[in-house]
Write a protein that holds these residues in place. Sequence first.
Motif, short mmCIF file in Angstrom:
data_model
loop_
_atom_site.label_atom_id
_atom_site.label_comp_id
_atom_site.label_asym_id
_atom_site.label_seq_id
_atom_site.Cartn_x
_atom_site.Cartn_y
_atom_site.Cartn_z
N UNK A 130 0.85 -1.18 0.00
CA UNK A 130 0.00 0.00 0.00
C UNK A 130 0.89 1.23 0.00
N UNK A 131 0.70 2.12 -0.97
CA UNK A 131 1.44 3.39 -1.02
C UNK A 131 0.44 4.52 -1.15
N UNK A 132 0.88 5.70 -0.74
CA UNK A 132 -0.01 6.85 -0.69
C UNK A 132 0.58 8.04 -1.42
N UNK A 133 -0.30 8.85 -1.98
CA UNK A 133 0.10 10.08 -2.66
C UNK A 133 0.73 11.10 -1.74
N UNK A 134 0.56 10.93 -0.44
CA UNK A 134 1.18 11.84 0.52
C UNK A 134 2.68 11.62 0.63
N UNK A 135 3.17 10.57 0.02
CA UNK A 135 4.57 10.21 0.22
C UNK A 135 5.46 10.56 -0.96
N UNK A 136 5.13 11.63 -1.67
CA UNK A 136 5.93 12.06 -2.81
C UNK A 136 6.43 13.48 -2.61
N UNK A 153 7.31 -4.90 -8.07
CA UNK A 153 7.20 -5.44 -9.43
C UNK A 153 8.05 -6.70 -9.58
N UNK A 154 9.27 -6.64 -9.07
CA UNK A 154 10.17 -7.80 -9.14
C UNK A 154 9.59 -9.00 -8.40
N UNK A 155 8.95 -8.74 -7.26
CA UNK A 155 8.39 -9.82 -6.43
C UNK A 155 6.95 -10.17 -6.81
N UNK A 158 0.95 -7.18 -5.59
CA UNK A 158 -0.11 -6.23 -5.92
C UNK A 158 0.22 -4.90 -5.26
N UNK A 159 0.04 -3.81 -5.98
CA UNK A 159 0.25 -2.47 -5.42
C UNK A 159 -1.11 -1.79 -5.29
N UNK A 160 -1.39 -1.31 -4.11
CA UNK A 160 -2.60 -0.56 -3.83
C UNK A 160 -2.19 0.89 -3.64
#
Length: 182
Positions: A130-136, A153-155, A158-160
């Motif tokens: 899980x990644x968030x737009x607040x972390x850019x 991607x390598x592993x 799934x990316x949320x």
Amino acid sequence: LVRLGRNKGIMHLVDEETRDFLLKGLGKDPDSYTAGGDCPNVMVSTALLGTPTAFSGKVGEDDFGRMYEERLAETGVVSNLSFGAGKTGSSLILVSPDGERTMNTYLGQCQHFGPDDVARHLLMQAQALFVTGYFWDTPMQKDAMNHVLAMAEELDKTVIFDAADPFAVNRSKEDILWLLDK
């Protein structure tokens, strides 16, 4: 909100002086503080529903950083926190009478979260990232996000992705469009 010159309902980045002013208004009650943020809130909620979760982030070597780690542990979130020499970031939430929340966010040490703070072994065990737009917000954070996304991607994980709020999207629009396209 008027005195601080805040637009209601969005997130505002604040400096250390404004953060300290807002903290002073909250008082010293430790129950009014919790481990939060977009990603940690999702991890805490997911853990409370019974799904194992972990969180990687960076806090200060201060009382708030130690409290943050304790609060994550209390909810069952595996902590992969890194500790830096500055202050722990905070988001002080002002709630208006109509129930709308306005965030006042001081980035603190989280703006120094980098690729070395990412735990590959935790991602290897995960079903999803899980990644968030607040972390850019900073080059280091962007490097960390690009690093962890490449690992995902390598592993074949799934990316949320949570785009966050209009302030975050406008600030990081090109990065977010790139991520969505990818």
